[in-house]
Design an enzyme around this catalytic site. Structure first.
Site, PDB file in Angstrom:
ATOM      1  CG  ASP A 126      -0.207   0.108   2.535  1.00 15.09           C
ATOM      2  OD1 ASP A 126       0.888  -0.475   2.654  1.00 15.09           O
ATOM      3  OD2 ASP A 126      -0.709   0.775   3.461  1.00 15.09           O
ATOM      4  CD  GLU A 127      -0.158   4.643   3.175  1.00 13.41           C
ATOM      5  OE1 GLU A 127       0.901   4.474   3.811  1.00 13.41           O
ATOM      6  OE2 GLU A 127      -1.187   5.104   3.689  1.00 13.41           O
ATOM      7  CB  VAL A 128       3.666   1.805  -4.056  1.00  6.47           C
ATOM      8  CG1 VAL A 128       4.876   1.919  -4.974  1.00  6.47           C
ATOM      9  CG2 VAL A 128       3.741   0.562  -3.188  1.00  6.47           C
TER      10      VAL A 128
END
Length: 192
Positions: A126-128
């Site tokens: 997540d949150e790449v």
């Protein structure tokens, strides 16, 4: 926590607004948690959030991460991403196309797979941030070599490449891969 990747302990303190938390669990600590849970009918599904949220990898293994804009790690509240100009609390991310980085990640996940008997291992994803990937010459060369443009589709391709490599490794260890919904919804078709 890791015998094969011991320098991960170089950055073990997470500073929050009002507290500093520090936890370093030995292999015996982890086995105790797993066994105590098992005796109570509880599964322990470990999450090792990659490739984002990985500043400690870069501290312990310089060159394994892509710098995401904060000179302090973790990013202090109110940090601004220098590329987007937007507030950012994100730390560095593992370089998703680096074979050197993947060798470290492979060693770590292989070690942890032996400690956690559950069939699932959560790899995060997540949150790449594209703005982080955009800072890497190696990612740009990888995208060009695979005929991808520096656009949303190209960055999704990089994220899917990382997921697939890690998924293949975990399958070889008898594990199934779990990810956050963002990995399924944001990075397009072909995800686990």
């Amino acid at each position: 926590m890791s015998d094969l990747v011991p320098s991960l302990l170089a950055l073990t303190t997470l500073t929050l607004a009002f507290a500093t938390l520090c936890s370093i669990d030995s292999h015996n600590d982890l086995r105790y948690i797993v066994e105590t849970a098992r005796l109570r009918g509880i599964r322990v599904v470990p999450e090792f959030d990659t490739p984002a949220h990985s500043s400690s990898w870069g501290v312990g293994y310089p060159g394994s991460t892509i710098f995401c804009g904060c000179s302090e790690q973790p990013c202090p509240p109110g940090s601004i991403d220098p590329v987007t100009g937007k507030p950012s609390h994100y730390s560095d991310i593992l370089n998703p196309v680096s074979n050197k980085t993947f060798a470290l990640v492979s060693g770590f996940f292989t070690e942890m797979a032996a400690i956690f008997p559950d069939e699932q291992v959560h790899i995060g994803v997540d949150e790449v941030l594209w703005s982080c990937l955009n800072r890497s010459v190696e990612v740009a060369q990888f995208m060009k070599a695979h005929g991808k443009k520096f656009d949303d589709d190209g960055f999704k391709f990089v994220s899917r490449y990382y997921i697939k490599r890690l998924q293949t490794l975990l399958a070889s260890l008898g594990k199934k891969t779990a990810v956050w919904q963002e990995a399924l919804g944001k990075y397009g078709p072909g995800n686990p």
